[in-house]
Design a protein around this motif. Sequence first.
Motif, PDB file in Angstrom:
ATOM      1  N   GLN A 333      -6.418   3.600   5.972  1.00  0.00           N
ATOM      2  CA  GLN A 333      -5.960   3.837   7.343  1.00  0.00           C
ATOM      3  C   GLN A 333      -4.927   2.787   7.769  1.00  0.00           C
ATOM      4  OE1 GLN A 333      -6.735   6.565   9.044  1.00  0.00           O
ATOM      5  NE2 GLN A 333      -7.959   7.203   7.286  1.00  0.00           N
ATOM      6  N   ILE A 334      -5.150   1.539   7.398  1.00  0.00           N
ATOM      7  CA  ILE A 334      -4.197   0.472   7.745  1.00  0.00           C
ATOM      8  C   ILE A 334      -2.841   0.716   7.072  1.00  0.00           C
ATOM      9  CG2 ILE A 334      -3.692  -1.991   7.472  1.00  0.00           C
ATOM     10  CD1 ILE A 334      -6.682  -2.535   7.767  1.00  0.00           C
ATOM     11  N   ARG A 336      -1.601   3.550   5.959  1.00  0.00           N
ATOM     12  CA  ARG A 336      -0.946   4.739   6.517  1.00  0.00           C
ATOM     13  C   ARG A 336      -0.286   4.419   7.856  1.00  0.00           C
ATOM     14  NH1 ARG A 336      -5.693   9.171   5.154  1.00  0.00           N
ATOM     15  NH2 ARG A 336      -5.072   9.553   2.981  1.00  0.00           N
ATOM     16  N   PHE A 337      -0.921   3.563   8.646  1.00  0.00           N
ATOM     17  CA  PHE A 337      -0.356   3.181   9.947  1.00  0.00           C
ATOM     18  C   PHE A 337       0.921   2.356   9.755  1.00  0.00           C
ATOM     19  CE2 PHE A 337      -0.012  -0.008  13.344  1.00  0.00           C
ATOM     20  CZ  PHE A 337       0.122   0.833  14.446  1.00  0.00           C
ATOM     21  N   TRP A 338       0.877   1.348   8.874  1.00  0.00           N
ATOM     22  CA  TRP A 338       2.028   0.475   8.686  1.00  0.00           C
ATOM     23  C   TRP A 338       3.146   1.149   7.891  1.00  0.00           C
ATOM     24  CZ3 TRP A 338       3.250  -3.715  11.221  1.00  0.00           C
ATOM     25  CH2 TRP A 338       2.232  -4.423  11.878  1.00  0.00           C
ATOM     26  N   GLU A 339       2.790   2.197   7.146  1.00  0.00           N
ATOM     27  CA  GLU A 339       3.799   2.897   6.347  1.00  0.00           C
ATOM     28  C   GLU A 339       4.852   3.552   7.230  1.00  0.00           C
ATOM     29  OE1 GLU A 339       3.114   5.304   2.320  1.00  0.00           O
ATOM     30  OE2 GLU A 339       2.584   6.470   4.105  1.00  0.00           O
ATOM     31  N   ARG A 340       4.475   3.870   8.477  1.00  0.00           N
ATOM     32  CA  ARG A 340       5.431   4.491   9.396  1.00  0.00           C
ATOM     33  C   ARG A 340       6.428   3.491   9.959  1.00  0.00           C
ATOM     34  NH1 ARG A 340       0.680   7.421  12.959  1.00  0.00           N
ATOM     35  NH2 ARG A 340      -0.233   8.661  11.256  1.00  0.00           N
ATOM     36  N   ARG A 341       6.131   2.202   9.832  1.00  0.00           N
ATOM     37  CA  ARG A 341       6.957   1.184  10.469  1.00  0.00           C
ATOM     38  C   ARG A 341       7.742   0.326   9.479  1.00  0.00           C
ATOM     39  NH1 ARG A 341       3.491  -1.196  15.570  1.00  0.00           N
ATOM     40  NH2 ARG A 341       2.829   0.822  16.418  1.00  0.00           N
ATOM     41  N   ALA A 342       7.197   0.103   8.307  1.00  0.00           N
ATOM     42  CA  ALA A 342       7.861  -0.811   7.367  1.00  0.00           C
ATOM     43  C   ALA A 342       7.479  -0.454   5.934  1.00  0.00           C
ATOM     44  CB  ALA A 342       7.467  -2.253   7.675  1.00  0.00           C
ATOM     45  N   ILE A 343       8.125  -1.143   5.013  1.00  0.00           N
ATOM     46  CA  ILE A 343       7.829  -0.938   3.594  1.00  0.00           C
ATOM     47  C   ILE A 343       6.508  -1.621   3.256  1.00  0.00           C
ATOM     48  CG2 ILE A 343       8.603  -1.412   1.242  1.00  0.00           C
ATOM     49  CD1 ILE A 343      11.456  -1.379   2.277  1.00  0.00           C
ATOM     50  N   ILE A 344       5.650  -0.885   2.551  1.00  0.00           N
ATOM     51  CA  ILE A 344       4.362  -1.438   2.129  1.00  0.00           C
ATOM     52  C   ILE A 344       4.534  -2.048   0.747  1.00  0.00           C
ATOM     53  CG2 ILE A 344       1.937  -0.961   1.685  1.00  0.00           C
ATOM     54  CD1 ILE A 344       2.759  -0.581   4.586  1.00  0.00           C
ATOM     55  N   THR A 345       4.492  -3.363   0.662  1.00  0.00           N
ATOM     56  CA  THR A 345       4.624  -4.042  -0.622  1.00  0.00           C
ATOM     57  C   THR A 345       3.247  -4.314  -1.227  1.00  0.00           C
ATOM     58  OG1 THR A 345       4.582  -6.241   0.395  1.00  0.00           O
ATOM     59  CG2 THR A 345       6.728  -5.147   0.193  1.00  0.00           C
ATOM     60  N   VAL A 347       2.229  -7.165  -2.200  1.00  0.00           N
ATOM     61  CA  VAL A 347       1.724  -8.422  -1.622  1.00  0.00           C
ATOM     62  C   VAL A 347       0.997  -8.146  -0.317  1.00  0.00           C
ATOM     63  CG1 VAL A 347       2.386 -10.666  -0.686  1.00  0.00           C
ATOM     64  CG2 VAL A 347       3.540  -9.774  -2.716  1.00  0.00           C
ATOM     65  N   PHE A 348       1.578  -7.294   0.530  1.00  0.00           N
ATOM     66  CA  PHE A 348       0.956  -6.935   1.806  1.00  0.00           C
ATOM     67  C   PHE A 348      -0.383  -6.233   1.568  1.00  0.00           C
ATOM     68  CE2 PHE A 348       0.232  -3.846   5.203  1.00  0.00           C
ATOM     69  CZ  PHE A 348       0.251  -4.677   6.325  1.00  0.00           C
ATOM     70  N   GLU A 349      -0.390  -5.322   0.593  1.00  0.00           N
ATOM     71  CA  GLU A 349      -1.632  -4.591   0.283  1.00  0.00           C
ATOM     72  C   GLU A 349      -2.709  -5.539  -0.236  1.00  0.00           C
ATOM     73  OE1 GLU A 349      -4.478  -2.497  -2.241  1.00  0.00           O
ATOM     74  OE2 GLU A 349      -2.911  -3.867  -2.935  1.00  0.00           O
ATOM     75  N   CYS A 352      -4.097  -7.622   2.709  1.00  0.00           N
ATOM     76  CA  CYS A 352      -4.995  -6.796   3.532  1.00  0.00           C
ATOM     77  C   CYS A 352      -6.342  -6.610   2.843  1.00  0.00           C
ATOM     78  CB  CYS A 352      -4.356  -5.436   3.803  1.00  0.00           C
ATOM     79  SG  CYS A 352      -2.997  -5.471   4.980  1.00  0.00           S
ATOM     80  N   ARG A 353      -6.289  -6.371   1.532  1.00  0.00           N
ATOM     81  CA  ARG A 353      -7.536  -6.172   0.783  1.00  0.00           C
ATOM     82  C   ARG A 353      -8.390  -7.434   0.803  1.00  0.00           C
ATOM     83  NH1 ARG A 353      -5.418  -5.078  -3.717  1.00  0.00           N
ATOM     84  NH2 ARG A 353      -5.932  -6.904  -4.972  1.00  0.00           N
ATOM     85  N   LEU A 354      -7.768  -8.595   0.636  1.00  0.00           N
ATOM     86  CA  LEU A 354      -8.510  -9.856   0.644  1.00  0.00           C
ATOM     87  C   LEU A 354      -9.111 -10.140   2.025  1.00  0.00           C
ATOM     88  CD1 LEU A 354      -9.375 -12.445  -0.807  1.00  0.00           C
ATOM     89  CD2 LEU A 354      -7.172 -13.453  -0.158  1.00  0.00           C
ATOM     90  N   ILE A 355      -8.317  -9.915   3.079  1.00  0.00           N
ATOM     91  CA  ILE A 355      -8.809 -10.156   4.440  1.00  0.00           C
ATOM     92  C   ILE A 355      -9.976  -9.232   4.765  1.00  0.00           C
ATOM     93  CG2 ILE A 355      -8.208  -9.976   6.894  1.00  0.00           C
ATOM     94  CD1 ILE A 355      -5.367 -10.875   6.115  1.00  0.00           C
TER      95      ILE A 355
END
Length: 425
Positions: A333-334, A336-345, A347-349, A352-355
Amino acid sequence: MEELARESIRSISLLSRPARGSDVPRLGSFGAIFIMLKSALGAGLLNFPWAFEKAGGVNTAIGVEMVSLVFLISGLVILGYASSISRQKTYHDVVREVCGQRIGHLCGFCFVFNLFMISVAFLVVVQDQLDKLCLSLYETVTGNTEEEMPNHWYTDHRFALFVVCLIIILPLSVPKEIGIQKYTSVLGTLAATYLSVAVIAKYYLKDEHTADLTPEHSQGLDSWASMFSVVPTICFGFQCHEACVTIYSSMENKKITHWVFISVTSMIFCLIIYTLTGVFGFLTFGRQVASDILMSYPGNDVVMIIARLLFGVSIITIYPIILLLGRSVVLTQILRFWERRAIITSVFESRCRLILTILWITVTLLIAIYIPDMRLCLIFAMQTEPINHRMRALLTGWGVVTVLTGAFIFGQSTSIAVMELMHKF
């Protein structure tokens, strides 16, 4: 121009990510069976001798197991088939694809809540086992009683649980794919098997068998009520449906016939371990068997101290699987939400998984420590799409029977729990 730029960013993001189903499969038959086994062989193992006593004896309990197994295996097969036709990799995505977006969102919420509470329950079980293990070791080594055991911060079971979460559970929970869990699943399955072997050995090494095996309710409505009251305990022992879609989607061979083989094989192994533990635990102690079979043995019994330690290891190896399944819903869900605003790298994924992993462990740990008395009753149902008129009628009838049976057992077991609670007060 701004809208065009957004579409370009989204296209680049989608192209930079691997296509669905293009991931290299990491699970063979051996790994899939062990992960299924480890997902099922959990806290319920300790309760099976008590369930056999409450059901009215060995024959009745095995009968309940066999009937429950039909429903459980059919559920696994249906979920694998639904994953195959929907081409989805997670439980909630399968439901969303088959049943619609609204039902999918509702299922995702219920799915995460279910897994979250199971995670809390597992930490409560681990904490309880650590407490009893420390006490048994102290009594065995020093010969002193529980009252004489000194209270230090480093001997507190809550501190021990924190250390276990930090050093063992967190590193095992960080990996993205479920395939890595096949190694710990072998260890966890062997640890659970040791408990079953220990219970059998203790029965045959006992000098005299004087346990009272007569059922508490031998006839009438009370005997039926007692039998149905253990169905949730038995079904919870075989519960691994949350993980089955992820396991199926990670397999090399995704033929439905092969998935049926995996499901049946893993459930048969579970049936053997649960039945042997239940039968010999019940035959050893009869009507005096404790709800936790390990509590029926002396605290200074070295064989059972090892069994308690290994059982804790078994539960610890399940937690990362449960966390991975719940985290995947939230992470999807996170992204999919950020995919509309920026590139999902990547590193970002990864961040998010670690947090999410740290948050999940932290919150469940706090709940397990400060709210230790937890009881679970989690039931889910799913329906798949029709094939032809005759098969549709057959599957619809089977679905009705499954839902009605589950609703009846839920109502009956809940009513008994409420009445017992009212009786205490």
